[in-house]
Design a protein around this motif. Structure first.
Motif, PDB file in Angstrom:
ATOM      1  N   GLU A  61       0.776  -1.287   0.458  1.00 48.52           N
ATOM      2  CA  GLU A  61      -0.179  -0.069   0.204  1.00 48.52           C
ATOM      3  C   GLU A  61       1.354   1.249  -0.082  1.00 48.52           C
ATOM      4  O   GLU A  61       1.483   1.282   0.956  1.00 48.52           O
ATOM      5  CB  GLU A  61      -0.565   0.122   1.092  1.00 48.52           C
ATOM      6  N   MET A  63       1.087   5.626   0.464  1.00 46.18           N
ATOM      7  CA  MET A  63      -0.033   6.834   0.646  1.00 46.18           C
ATOM      8  C   MET A  63       0.971   7.482   0.342  1.00 46.18           C
ATOM      9  O   MET A  63       3.038   7.519   0.319  1.00 46.18           O
ATOM     10  CB  MET A  63       0.742   7.086   2.365  1.00 46.18           C
ATOM     11  N   CYS A  89      -4.326   7.902  -1.059  1.00 41.61           N
ATOM     12  CA  CYS A  89      -3.831   6.149  -0.587  1.00 41.61           C
ATOM     13  C   CYS A  89      -4.022   5.119  -1.697  1.00 41.61           C
ATOM     14  O   CYS A  89      -4.770   5.624  -2.931  1.00 41.61           O
ATOM     15  CB  CYS A  89      -4.656   5.944   0.529  1.00 41.61           C
ATOM     16  N   PRO A  91      -4.010   2.077  -2.126  1.00 39.87           N
ATOM     17  CA  PRO A  91      -4.203   0.194  -1.777  1.00 39.87           C
ATOM     18  C   PRO A  91      -3.511  -0.380  -2.784  1.00 39.87           C
ATOM     19  O   PRO A  91      -3.410  -0.715  -3.536  1.00 39.87           O
ATOM     20  CB  PRO A  91      -5.353   0.126  -0.756  1.00 39.87           C
ATOM     21  N   SER A 115       5.645   3.610   1.071  1.00 39.50           N
ATOM     22  CA  SER A 115       5.300   2.659   1.005  1.00 39.50           C
ATOM     23  C   SER A 115       4.819   1.522   2.223  1.00 39.50           C
ATOM     24  O   SER A 115       6.159   1.315   3.242  1.00 39.50           O
ATOM     25  CB  SER A 115       5.140   2.484  -0.302  1.00 39.50           C
TER      26      SER A 115
END
Length: 168
Positions: A61, A63, A89, A91, A115
């Motif tokens: 994931e 950000m 974000c 994911p 990450s």
């Protein structure tokens, strides 16, 4: 001992480029502050550029915090404007979480990426129908630590049993 604090103004940026579309100045942050399970990277995109192909991660994931400038985010089948202060974000998932920043402004677009650093990871590239597999180090991690890395087109796939019928 590794310093646990770094000011973004002190992060040295290094040029990363491929062809005419992909060009960014990238600076390592995570290794400088002793991160173990999260990766941190500062990225600056010049006008008209993007850092990476449109992609998604199956294990990691990400950000993104937009620090300066403005641009466009491709995300799945949509596009969204982004500007300083926005948090994005991405994911883990398939093409529905594929993402890419494009600087369509006339000034630099600067962002911090955080990450998870899970490995192995499979990365999909919907625009080119490719995928990449990484083991030993996550994407963005130490390439020298990778025990396996492969990139291929989805159409190159073979049957699971192909080549396994050989006599002992």
């Amino acid at each position: 001992m590794t310093a646990r604090i770094v000011n973004l103004a002190d992060v040295e940026l290094h040029e990363h480029a491929h062809g005419t579309r992909f060009s960014a100045r990238i600076g390592a942050v995570g290794s400088r502050i002793g991160a173990r399970q999260l990766g941190y990277r500062l990225t600056a995109l010049a006008p008209g550029k993007r850092a990476w192909p449109f992609h998604s991660h199956h294990a990691n994931e990400e950000m993104f915090l937009i620090l300066e400038g403005s641009g466009r985010l491709r995300y799945g089948t949509e596009e969204h404007p982004v500007r300083a202060g926005d948090i994005v974000c991405a994911p883990a998932g398939g093409p529905e979480t594929a993402h890419q920043f494009i600087n369509d402004s006339d000034a630099d677009l600067k962002y911090l990426c955080v990450s998870t650093m899970r490995e192995p990871d499979i990365v999909e590239y919907p625009d080119s129908a490719k995928f990449a597999a990484f083991a030993g180090a996550a994407p963005g991690g130490d390439k020298a630590a990778r025990s396996f890395e492969a990139c291929a087109r989805r159409g190159d796939a073979v049957d699971y049993w192909e080549g396994e019928d050989k006599e002992d």
